[in-house]
Design an enzyme around this catalytic site. Structure first.
Site, PDB file in Angstrom:
ATOM      1  N   GLU A 160      -5.366  -4.529  11.136  1.00  0.00           N
ATOM      2  CA  GLU A 160      -4.377  -3.529  11.340  1.00  0.00           C
ATOM      3  C   GLU A 160      -4.432  -2.697  12.477  1.00  0.00           C
ATOM      4  O   GLU A 160      -5.025  -1.767  12.450  1.00  0.00           O
ATOM      5  CB  GLU A 160      -4.023  -2.692  10.080  1.00  0.00           C
ATOM      6  CG  GLU A 160      -3.765  -3.476   8.697  1.00  0.00           C
ATOM      7  CD  GLU A 160      -3.247  -2.328   7.731  1.00  0.00           C
ATOM      8  OE1 GLU A 160      -2.302  -2.547   7.151  1.00  0.00           O
ATOM      9  OE2 GLU A 160      -4.215  -1.355   7.307  1.00  0.00           O
ATOM     10  N   ASN A 218       0.740  -1.191  -0.079  1.00  0.00           N
ATOM     11  CA  ASN A 218       0.122  -0.089  -0.025  1.00  0.00           C
ATOM     12  C   ASN A 218       0.907   1.253  -0.209  1.00  0.00           C
ATOM     13  O   ASN A 218       1.501   1.660   1.080  1.00  0.00           O
ATOM     14  CB  ASN A 218      -0.805  -0.085   1.258  1.00  0.00           C
ATOM     15  CG  ASN A 218      -1.790   1.141   1.363  1.00  0.00           C
ATOM     16  OD1 ASN A 218      -1.764   2.057   0.700  1.00  0.00           O
ATOM     17  ND2 ASN A 218      -2.290   1.365   2.566  1.00  0.00           N
ATOM     18  N   TRP A 219       0.935   1.852  -1.219  1.00  0.00           N
ATOM     19  CA  TRP A 219       1.947   3.158  -1.234  1.00  0.00           C
ATOM     20  C   TRP A 219       1.435   4.225  -0.638  1.00  0.00           C
ATOM     21  O   TRP A 219       2.149   5.276  -0.387  1.00  0.00           O
ATOM     22  CB  TRP A 219       2.327   3.248  -2.714  1.00  0.00           C
ATOM     23  CG  TRP A 219       3.516   2.433  -3.235  1.00  0.00           C
ATOM     24  CD1 TRP A 219       3.832   1.257  -2.476  1.00  0.00           C
ATOM     25  CD2 TRP A 219       4.203   2.475  -4.372  1.00  0.00           C
ATOM     26  NE1 TRP A 219       5.044   0.683  -3.112  1.00  0.00           N
ATOM     27  CE2 TRP A 219       5.322   1.562  -4.356  1.00  0.00           C
ATOM     28  CE3 TRP A 219       3.966   3.238  -5.475  1.00  0.00           C
ATOM     29  CZ2 TRP A 219       6.188   1.288  -5.388  1.00  0.00           C
ATOM     30  CZ3 TRP A 219       4.918   3.423  -6.365  1.00  0.00           C
ATOM     31  CH2 TRP A 219       6.048   2.231  -6.466  1.00  0.00           C
ATOM     32  N   LYS A 220       0.068   4.221  -0.199  1.00  0.00           N
ATOM     33  CA  LYS A 220      -0.393   5.366   0.417  1.00  0.00           C
ATOM     34  C   LYS A 220      -0.290   6.622  -0.390  1.00  0.00           C
ATOM     35  O   LYS A 220      -0.334   6.504  -1.737  1.00  0.00           O
ATOM     36  CB  LYS A 220       0.092   5.704   1.722  1.00  0.00           C
ATOM     37  CG  LYS A 220       0.175   4.431   2.780  1.00  0.00           C
ATOM     38  CD  LYS A 220       0.247   4.575   4.136  1.00  0.00           C
ATOM     39  CE  LYS A 220       0.163   3.358   4.687  1.00  0.00           C
ATOM     40  NZ  LYS A 220       0.185   3.312   6.287  1.00  0.00           N
ATOM     41  N   GLU A 265      -6.455   4.925   8.012  1.00  0.00           N
ATOM     42  CA  GLU A 265      -6.224   6.211   7.605  1.00  0.00           C
ATOM     43  C   GLU A 265      -7.457   7.138   6.993  1.00  0.00           C
ATOM     44  O   GLU A 265      -7.408   8.307   7.402  1.00  0.00           O
ATOM     45  CB  GLU A 265      -5.043   6.449   6.656  1.00  0.00           C
ATOM     46  CG  GLU A 265      -3.717   6.268   7.524  1.00  0.00           C
ATOM     47  CD  GLU A 265      -2.586   5.675   6.863  1.00  0.00           C
ATOM     48  OE1 GLU A 265      -2.505   5.693   5.702  1.00  0.00           O
ATOM     49  OE2 GLU A 265      -1.444   5.220   7.447  1.00  0.00           O
ATOM     50  N   SER A 313       3.368  -1.859  10.479  1.00  0.00           N
ATOM     51  CA  SER A 313       5.211  -2.311  10.661  1.00  0.00           C
ATOM     52  C   SER A 313       5.878  -3.549  10.357  1.00  0.00           C
ATOM     53  O   SER A 313       6.480  -4.102  11.031  1.00  0.00           O
ATOM     54  CB  SER A 313       5.590  -1.763  12.323  1.00  0.00           C
ATOM     55  OG  SER A 313       5.096  -0.572  12.349  1.00  0.00           O
ATOM     56  N   HIS A 318      -9.437   1.523   5.374  1.00  0.00           N
ATOM     57  CA  HIS A 318      -8.295   1.695   5.860  1.00  0.00           C
ATOM     58  C   HIS A 318      -8.265   2.747   7.003  1.00  0.00           C
ATOM     59  O   HIS A 318      -9.162   3.617   6.944  1.00  0.00           O
ATOM     60  CB  HIS A 318      -7.201   2.066   4.731  1.00  0.00           C
ATOM     61  CG  HIS A 318      -5.913   1.906   5.598  1.00  0.00           C
ATOM     62  ND1 HIS A 318      -5.309   3.084   6.104  1.00  0.00           N
ATOM     63  CD2 HIS A 318      -4.784   0.936   5.272  1.00  0.00           C
ATOM     64  CE1 HIS A 318      -3.923   2.797   6.583  1.00  0.00           C
ATOM     65  NE2 HIS A 318      -3.798   1.630   5.864  1.00  0.00           N
ATOM     66  N   GLY A 377       2.954   2.303  10.828  1.00  0.00           N
ATOM     67  CA  GLY A 377       4.112   3.487  10.483  1.00  0.00           C
ATOM     68  C   GLY A 377       4.873   3.579  11.939  1.00  0.00           C
ATOM     69  O   GLY A 377       5.351   4.625  12.014  1.00  0.00           O
ATOM     70  N   GLY A 404       2.854  -1.049   4.379  1.00  0.00           N
ATOM     71  CA  GLY A 404       3.080   0.264   3.877  1.00  0.00           C
ATOM     72  C   GLY A 404       4.353   0.787   3.559  1.00  0.00           C
ATOM     73  O   GLY A 404       4.788   0.559   2.402  1.00  0.00           O
ATOM     74  N   GLY A 405       5.129   1.209   4.624  1.00  0.00           N
ATOM     75  CA  GLY A 405       6.285   1.957   4.277  1.00  0.00           C
ATOM     76  C   GLY A 405       7.434   0.988   3.513  1.00  0.00           C
ATOM     77  O   GLY A 405       7.940   1.469   2.867  1.00  0.00           O
TER      78      GLY A 405
END
Ligand code: PGA
Length: 250
Positions: free
Chosen positions: A163, A10-12, A95, A209, A93, A169, A230-231
């Protein structure tokens, strides 16, 4: 029932055309590990370019609107995603729940719309840190699943992602035991909603994470079927070791 491991990036709100080399490298790694399913969700603006850059890689989106078209400024519908070449979509999600005030009911409607248009759907759930600290995580996650998972959810088009928001993150993760216990609770809830057979086949991803260093241990847990990353999905250098960790588990 055997559930194939699934690793989703997930590149956000990250990614420009200059990053398409990463997509190509991730696609090459996915092709080299046919035993694991891999998908990458760049921002909307890169979907068509990502599909062109790596035609074999499953490219997805990070959200879609529940309606097919209409007066919804700034939104993107499921048919638009399909036309751009997306094959999967993340909905609900945390966010989006936090930044766009989306609810589990919104996630349900988006999941139903995406399914109507033939997209694979990944619905996210997970408690906040305050809910975790108050011992309410289980109830929160059960309620999110109850409200956001369509009754007809089935393994071939539906995936759940657990999640915990406090792990996203932050570099903090629950223990493997805690992750697996929550996945078992989530699967039991799915069973109530969609029946035992579907619940046994639906994949439940862990997100928050995940890195190349912890992916192997997390994915080895009996009720963990892969990860939403993500990251550590932003570069092939970080994401490929996670794909390899999933592949090593067969
Ligand atoms: P993270 O994000 O891997 O950067 O913690 C996971 C997610 O939000 O899907």
């Amino acid at each position: 029932m055997t559930r194939r491991k699934l690793v989703v990036g997930n590149w956000k709100m990250n990614g420009l055309k200059r990053d398409l080399g990463e997509v190509r490298a991730i696609g090459a790694a996915a092709a080299a590990h046919p035993g694991v399913d891999v998908a990458l969700c760049p921002p909307f603006t890169l979907i068509a370019d990502a599909v062109a850059a790596s035609p074999g890689l499953v490219i997805g989106a990070q959200d879609c609107h529940a309606a097919d078209s209409g007066p919804h400024t700034g939104n993107i519908s499921a048919p638009m995603l399909v036309e751009a070449g997306a094959r999967t979509v993340i909905v609900g999600h945390s966010e989006r729940r936090a930044d766009q005030f989306e609810t589990s009911q919104d996630a349900w409607a988006k999941a139903a719309a995406a399914h109507r248009h033939g997209l694979h759907v990944i619905v996210c759930c997970g408690e906040t840190e305050a809910e975790h600290d108050a011992g309410r995580a289980e109830r929160v996650v059960q309620a999110q699943i109850e409200k956001s998972v369509p009754d007809e959810a089935a393994p071939d088009w539906f995936t759940l992602a657990y999640e915990p928001r406090w792990a996203i993150g932050t570099g903090r993760t629950p223990s493997i035991e805690a992750i697996n216990a929550m996945h078992a609770i989530a699967r039991a809830k799915l069973k109530q909603l969609v029946g035992g057979e579907a619940a046994r086949g639906i994949r439940i991803l862990y997100g928050g994470s995940v890195t190349g260093a912890n992916a192997g241990d997390i994915f080895a847990a009996s009720d963990v079927d892969g990860g939403l990353i993500g990251g550590a999905s932003l570069t092939a250098a970080k994401f490929v070791p996670i794909i390899e960790a999933a592949a090593a588990l067969g």
